[in-house]
Design a protein around this motif. Structure first.
Motif, PDB file in Angstrom:
ATOM      1  N   ARG A   1     131.415  17.302  23.912  1.00  0.00           N
ATOM      2  CA  ARG A   1     131.224  18.478  23.059  1.00  0.00           C
ATOM      3  C   ARG A   1     130.072  19.282  23.632  1.00  0.00           C
ATOM      4  O   ARG A   1     129.036  18.727  23.993  1.00  0.00           O
ATOM      5  CB  ARG A   1     130.837  18.084  21.632  1.00  0.00           C
ATOM      6  N   THR A   2     130.271  20.593  23.676  1.00  0.00           N
ATOM      7  CA  THR A   2     129.218  21.483  24.147  1.00  0.00           C
ATOM      8  C   THR A   2     128.352  21.898  22.965  1.00  0.00           C
ATOM      9  O   THR A   2     128.866  22.187  21.888  1.00  0.00           O
ATOM     10  CB  THR A   2     129.854  22.725  24.806  1.00  0.00           C
TER      11      THR A   2
ATOM     12  N   ALA B   1     129.753  24.371  20.282  1.00  0.00           N
ATOM     13  CA  ALA B   1     130.601  25.462  20.765  1.00  0.00           C
ATOM     14  C   ALA B   1     132.018  25.236  20.262  1.00  0.00           C
ATOM     15  O   ALA B   1     132.391  24.113  19.905  1.00  0.00           O
ATOM     16  CB  ALA B   1     130.588  25.483  22.287  1.00  0.00           C
ATOM     17  N   VAL B   2     132.817  26.299  20.213  1.00  0.00           N
ATOM     18  CA  VAL B   2     134.228  26.131  19.867  1.00  0.00           C
ATOM     19  C   VAL B   2     134.872  25.212  20.903  1.00  0.00           C
ATOM     20  O   VAL B   2     134.428  25.134  22.050  1.00  0.00           O
ATOM     21  CB  VAL B   2     134.989  27.484  19.820  1.00  0.00           C
TER      22      VAL B   2
ATOM     23  N   VAL C   1     126.877  35.273  21.947  1.00  0.00           N
ATOM     24  CA  VAL C   1     127.839  34.414  21.250  1.00  0.00           C
ATOM     25  C   VAL C   1     127.887  34.831  19.787  1.00  0.00           C
ATOM     26  O   VAL C   1     126.972  35.503  19.285  1.00  0.00           O
ATOM     27  CB  VAL C   1     127.455  32.910  21.339  1.00  0.00           C
ATOM     28  N   GLU C   2     128.975  34.454  19.107  1.00  0.00           N
ATOM     29  CA  GLU C   2     129.081  34.735  17.673  1.00  0.00           C
ATOM     30  C   GLU C   2     129.446  33.475  16.923  1.00  0.00           C
ATOM     31  O   GLU C   2     130.021  32.539  17.491  1.00  0.00           O
ATOM     32  CB  GLU C   2     130.108  35.836  17.417  1.00  0.00           C
TER      33      GLU C   2
ATOM     34  N   ARG D   1     130.866  30.829  19.610  1.00  0.00           N
ATOM     35  CA  ARG D   1     131.887  31.232  20.569  1.00  0.00           C
ATOM     36  C   ARG D   1     131.372  32.411  21.385  1.00  0.00           C
ATOM     37  O   ARG D   1     130.897  33.402  20.797  1.00  0.00           O
ATOM     38  CB  ARG D   1     133.166  31.645  19.819  1.00  0.00           C
ATOM     39  N   PRO D   2     131.442  32.320  22.710  1.00  0.00           N
ATOM     40  CA  PRO D   2     131.044  33.474  23.527  1.00  0.00           C
ATOM     41  C   PRO D   2     131.871  34.699  23.125  1.00  0.00           C
ATOM     42  O   PRO D   2     133.085  34.588  22.925  1.00  0.00           O
ATOM     43  CB  PRO D   2     131.371  33.029  24.961  1.00  0.00           C
ATOM     44  N   THR D   3     131.222  35.861  22.980  1.00  0.00           N
ATOM     45  CA  THR D   3     131.957  37.048  22.529  1.00  0.00           C
ATOM     46  C   THR D   3     132.886  37.557  23.626  1.00  0.00           C
ATOM     47  O   THR D   3     133.800  38.317  23.348  1.00  0.00           O
ATOM     48  CB  THR D   3     130.995  38.179  22.122  1.00  0.00           C
ATOM     49  N   GLY D   4     132.665  37.120  24.856  1.00  0.00           N
ATOM     50  CA  GLY D   4     133.535  37.525  25.956  1.00  0.00           C
ATOM     51  C   GLY D   4     134.853  36.782  25.982  1.00  0.00           C
ATOM     52  O   GLY D   4     135.732  37.102  26.775  1.00  0.00           O
ATOM     53  N   THR D   5     135.023  35.773  25.117  1.00  0.00           N
ATOM     54  CA  THR D   5     136.269  34.996  25.135  1.00  0.00           C
ATOM     55  C   THR D   5     136.971  35.103  23.791  1.00  0.00           C
ATOM     56  O   THR D   5     136.353  35.412  22.768  1.00  0.00           O
ATOM     57  CB  THR D   5     136.009  33.508  25.405  1.00  0.00           C
TER      58      THR D   5
END
Lengths: 396, 148
Positions: free
Chosen positions: B88-89, B106-107, B121-122, B142-146
């Motif tokens: 898990r991250t 992280a997700v 991230v959001e 979650r990174p907003t870029g993904t």
């Protein structure tokens, strides 16, 4: 400035995984410290035990348990718990009793029998306990926090995993020379790189193990030391047991979040830096006066952080100091010549006492192959879960 | 069989989808923000103390640092011992407005290789684990870029 107290004796039980009771480790260390001091147990006026929560429960894991094992003789007793800082608080308690005239000679003992694997919180459902919550919600073990610090240093200061590995190489080389260390083998950078990743970017050999061990000190007033023929004994000049100041903005074990700095500006130095600063101020000394330092290298990366927090170099230059060889045996300011936690593994309540044992031997000039030449001033630094600062300065 | 969705901790987050956010409290006297929430006393030592009001925290922040757990964490973390452990991250996120750092998982699917310090991230709703009756919910970063 506070008056000094004398270190008459130091003793340890070798670190390892012996599978026996913490009482035995502590008693062996205590008997060794008493013999080293040339003080009979019945002449000790007070005993202070450094507690852990793992060998049982406070009350059992305590000064009285060691007093019983040594043979009841009526000494005053105190027991302290401050996680990894328990040992320094035991030293602080002993010093306060001596300086207050409550006791001439105090025996300080800490010992632990550590479980295998990750440390975990005490049992039961306790949703109001931050230590329970971080495991329940996040699965955030201690190495996870070490990983966060390490990654942050890489991003901010350009530290590399190779730098971290060199801390292990350095400490293992010293630990190989220490008969009390658990790991007495040199380690190569390749061996660190080949060990399994535990919490990215840290590998198994970047992270300290959990160990069994015991350490003890016999402390006394300077007046007693003189009468005892030990006028030139190593002296404890400062004991820092500070707490953080609000807002504490560095994420720390076991918390899930930091304080907010939205209403109050953070203090100019971090909690870790303030631990050492308080010790330096009390001693009237500075980092430039140090001959050696024993710091809490829970991880290799954290040792580099301590260099900066002790003021051995400016912020961000810990890895540079290491690369220059300044912190190795024979360098300008050797750090963890005992071998550090890298070579010992952590025996929680004994560890801060063991750090002072190493200072004592170094300042006496009896540390053998790992002796820091001409050592006059040493510092220990350590930090206990939940905001317990710990630093001791010893001089000779 | 349907399980009840229950937050793993009460009062730390609320909402669904784009309306999901962490909940803290704010001192009405000094404006200090607390997460995890303080409901009894303000912890600012320079504050005489005011009422603590619930406030939603910023949904977005910047990565302060990150790591992962390559080995199964001990109890009280819940994982199926029958299944191999999946790392898990963990991400520590600095919320600019509140000036604090919050740690979270992280997700699923985001690894340390996907992250850098400073990345945006959001916070999104997530599932921590499930037992026979309950789906235990939590927050994830979650990174907003993904997407996904």
């Amino acid at each position: 400035m506070t008056d000094d107290v004398a270190v008459l004796g130091a003793g340890m039980h070798p670190w390892g995984k012996w599978g026996r009771s913490f009482v035995e480790y502590g008693t062996v260390a205590a008997r060794e410290a008493l013999a080293d001091a040339g003080v009979a147990w019945r002449d000790v006026g007070s005993i202070v035990g450094a507690d852990t929560v793992r060998g049982g429960y406070p009350g059992y894991v305590a000064g009285a348990t060691f007093a019983k094992a040594l043979g009841w003789q009526g000494a005053r007793v105190a027991s302290v718990y401050a996680a990894c800082a328990s040992g320094a608080q035991a030293v602080a308690t002993a010093r306060a009793q001596i300086l207050a005239g409550l006791a001439d000679v105090v025996l300080v003992v800490g010992a632990d029998a550590a479980p295998k694997g990750f440390f975990r919180p005490a049992g039961g459902d306790r949703p109001d306990d931050p230590d329970w919550l971080r495991f329940r919600i996040l699965g955030a073990t201690n190495p996870a926090y070490f990983g966060l610090y390490a990654r942050r240093r890489m991003a901010l200061h350009g530290d590399t995993v190779e730098d971290f590995a060199q801390v292990k190489v350095k400490n293992a080389a010293s630990g190989a020379l220490n008969p009390y260390a658990r790991y007495r083998k040199r380690v190569t950078a390749e061996e660190v790189a080949a060990s399994a990743t535990v919490a990215d970017p840290l590998r198994l050999l970047d992270i300290c193990a959990t160990s069994d061990g015991g350490a003890a000190l016999v402390l006394s007033s300077l007046e007693f030391a003189r009468r005892h023929g030990a006028a030139d004994a190593v002296r404890i000049r400062a004991v820092s047991t500070v707490t953080p100041r609000y807002p504490n903005t560095v994420l720390d074990l076991p918390d899930i979040a930091t304080d907010s700095a939205v209403a109050v500006e953070p203090p100019s130095d971090t909690f870790r830096a303030s631990i050492a600063r308080a010790a330096f101020e009390e001693a009237g000394l500075g980092p430039e006066d140090l001959s050696l330092a024993e710091v809490y290298d829970l991880s290799t990366a954290l040792e580099l952080q301590w260099y900066e927090d002790l003021g051995l170099c400016v912020e961000g230059e810990g890895a540079k100091l290491l690369r220059e060889g300044a912190t190795a045996l024979g360098g300008r300011i050797p750090v963890n010549v005992s071998g550090g936690l890298a070579s010992f593994g952590e025996a929680v309540p004994a560890q801060a006492i063991a750090q002072v044992c190493e200072l004592t031997w170094q300042l006496r000039g009896v540390a053998g192959d790992r002796q820091v030449e001409g050592a006059r001033v040493g510092i220990t630094a350590n930090q206990g879960l939940f905001g317990h600062g710990s630093s001791v300065i010893a001089v000779r | 069989m349907s399980r009840t969705r229950t937050p793993v901790v009460t009062g730390w987050f609320t909402g669904e989808g784009d309306d999901f956010h962490l909940l803290g409290t704010r001192c009405s006297a000094c404006a200090s923000v607390f997460f995890p929430r303080e409901d009894t006393f303000c912890r600012n030592p320079g504050c005489s103390g005011g009422a603590l009001e619930e406030v939603p925290l910023s949904r977005r922040g910047r990565v302060w640092s990150y790591t992962d757990g390559r080995y199964r964490p001990p109890s009280p973390y819940v994982s199926d011992p029958e299944l191999p452990w999946e790392p898990r991250t963990l991400i520590a996120v600095e919320l600019t407005a509140e000036r604090l750092v919050v740690l979270g998982q992280a997700v699923t699917g985001v690894t340390v290789a996907d992250l850098t310090v400073g990345m945006e991230v959001e916070v999104v709703p997530g599932v921590l684990d499930e037992d026979a009756e309950t789906t235990w919910t939590t927050w994830h970063w979650r990174p907003t870029g993904t997407r996904g």
